[in-house]
Design an enzyme around this catalytic site. Structure first.
Site, PDB file in Angstrom:
ATOM      1  N   HIS A 224       0.813  -1.213   0.000  1.00 29.27           N
ATOM      2  CA  HIS A 224       0.000   0.000   0.000  1.00 29.27           C
ATOM      3  C   HIS A 224       0.849   1.266   0.000  1.00 29.27           C
ATOM      4  O   HIS A 224       1.925   1.323   0.584  1.00 29.27           O
ATOM      5  CB  HIS A 224      -0.948   0.001   1.206  1.00 29.27           C
ATOM      6  CG  HIS A 224      -0.228   0.019   2.531  1.00 29.27           C
ATOM      7  ND1 HIS A 224       0.177   1.182   3.132  1.00 29.27           N
ATOM      8  CD2 HIS A 224       0.147  -0.987   3.345  1.00 29.27           C
ATOM      9  CE1 HIS A 224       0.778   0.900   4.265  1.00 29.27           C
ATOM     10  NE2 HIS A 224       0.780  -0.418   4.433  1.00 29.27           N
ATOM     11  N   ASP A 225       0.367   2.273  -0.713  1.00 29.68           N
ATOM     12  CA  ASP A 225       0.964   3.612  -0.734  1.00 29.68           C
ATOM     13  C   ASP A 225       2.363   3.657  -1.336  1.00 29.68           C
ATOM     14  O   ASP A 225       3.113   4.607  -1.118  1.00 29.68           O
ATOM     15  CB  ASP A 225       0.982   4.221   0.677  1.00 29.68           C
ATOM     16  CG  ASP A 225      -0.400   4.367   1.262  1.00 29.68           C
ATOM     17  OD1 ASP A 225      -1.103   5.340   0.940  1.00 29.68           O
ATOM     18  OD2 ASP A 225      -0.811   3.483   2.051  1.00 29.68           O
TER      19      ASP A 225
END
Length: 297
Positions: A224-225
């Site tokens: 994620h991210d």
């Protein structure tokens, strides 16, 4: 989804419309901050009306107290997770109302998905919810795409998953593991290639971003991210922890593992099987476990 939040300092009320990360905050969102990343507080100077779950003992400048609502507690990540669960449940309730149809090409597509006429999608794919497909995209058999923006002339190879839930955990008051909801998206630029059996997680609050001309081999996990800048090349079997940044033109060798929250400087070269635990300077070659600067003799 919108919540009204009372501002303890000024008696104001404002809308919270989503989640974001303290390092890249957005106005009218909720986030958390611990003492470990207290240095990121100045990022809030450029946004307005955020709800911040902050660890007890963090010193907040008065000007930020005026602009935002701070809720101090011993476990800010847990408090944030409980708040985010409300958004996740509301989103899931709305997504369940969307209908999937079986397209003539043999794939399933949600009614809110945008697909141009020149996109090519093979049988066995599932597209949606909250997906936009770019012009001349090629989505091959068995691909699953959720909560993502796909650019023009993108190739997504067989059985890749784009927009999966991120793996971020915290503990409740009894020490039990609970998952923090993933509420962001995946944003993919133009002329990107996604390899077979890749897994690309949505951002936890913001977005996972893959810029133009990035090329991904097979069997890659992107947490994620993560942010991959233009022309990054990633070979087979690489694993990215959350919040990794790879600068323009980075090359990552087969089977490498990248620790969360590190930065790879532009045009750096990560050798095969490297275990990268620290950020890497631009134009540097690193290799080994743990990865260290490499110089030819």
């Amino acid at each position: 989804m919108r919540y009204k939040v009372d501002h303890s300092a000024e008696g104001k009320a404002f809308d919270i419309i989503g989640m974001s990360y303290i390092g890249i905050p957005r106005s009218n969102t909720a986030m958390f901050i611990t003492k470990k990343v207290e240095h990121l507080l100045p990022a809030l100077e450029n946004v307005d009306e955020c709800l911040v779950f902050a660890e007890t003992g963090i010193s907040v400048p008065q000007e930020l107290n005026v602009k935002h609502a701070f809720q101090f507690c011993d476990k800010p990540q847990l408090a944030y997770a409980r708040f985010a669960e409300q958004f996740a449940e509301a989103r899931f309730s709305e997504e369940k109302k969307l209908k999937f149809r079986l397209a003539s090409g043999g794939y399933y597509v949600s009614e809110d998905v945008t697909i141009p006429k020149d996109a090519y999608i093979e049988p066995g794919c599932v597209i949606g919810p909250d997906v936009q497909i770019g012009k001349n995209a090629k989505i091959l058999a068995g691909v699953i795409i959720r909560r993502s923006i796909i650019g023009d002339r993108v190739i997504v190879n067989e059985h890749a998953v784009v927009g999966s839930n991120g793996f971020t955990m915290t503990e409740d008051d009894n020490g039990n593991k609970i998952r923090i909801p993933t509420l962001g998206r995946v944003v993919i630029g133009n002329q990107v290639e996604i390899g077979a059996c890749n897994n690309i997680s949505c951002g936890s609050g913001g977005d996972t971003v893959i810029e133009d001309n990035v090329k991904l081999d097979a069997l890659i996990h992107i947490g994620h991210d993560v942010h991959l800048y233009k022309n990054v090349e990633v070979t087979a079997g690489v694993t990215f922890g959350g919040f990794v940044e790879a600068g323009e033109g980075v090359y990552i060798g087969v089977g490498s593992v990248l620790r969360n929250r590190i930065k790879l400087g532009e045009h750096s070269f990560i050798g095969m099987g490297a275990n990268v635990t620290k950020s890497v300077e631009a134009n540097r070659v690193v290799a080994g476990n743990p990865a260290k600067p490499f110089t030819k003799r």
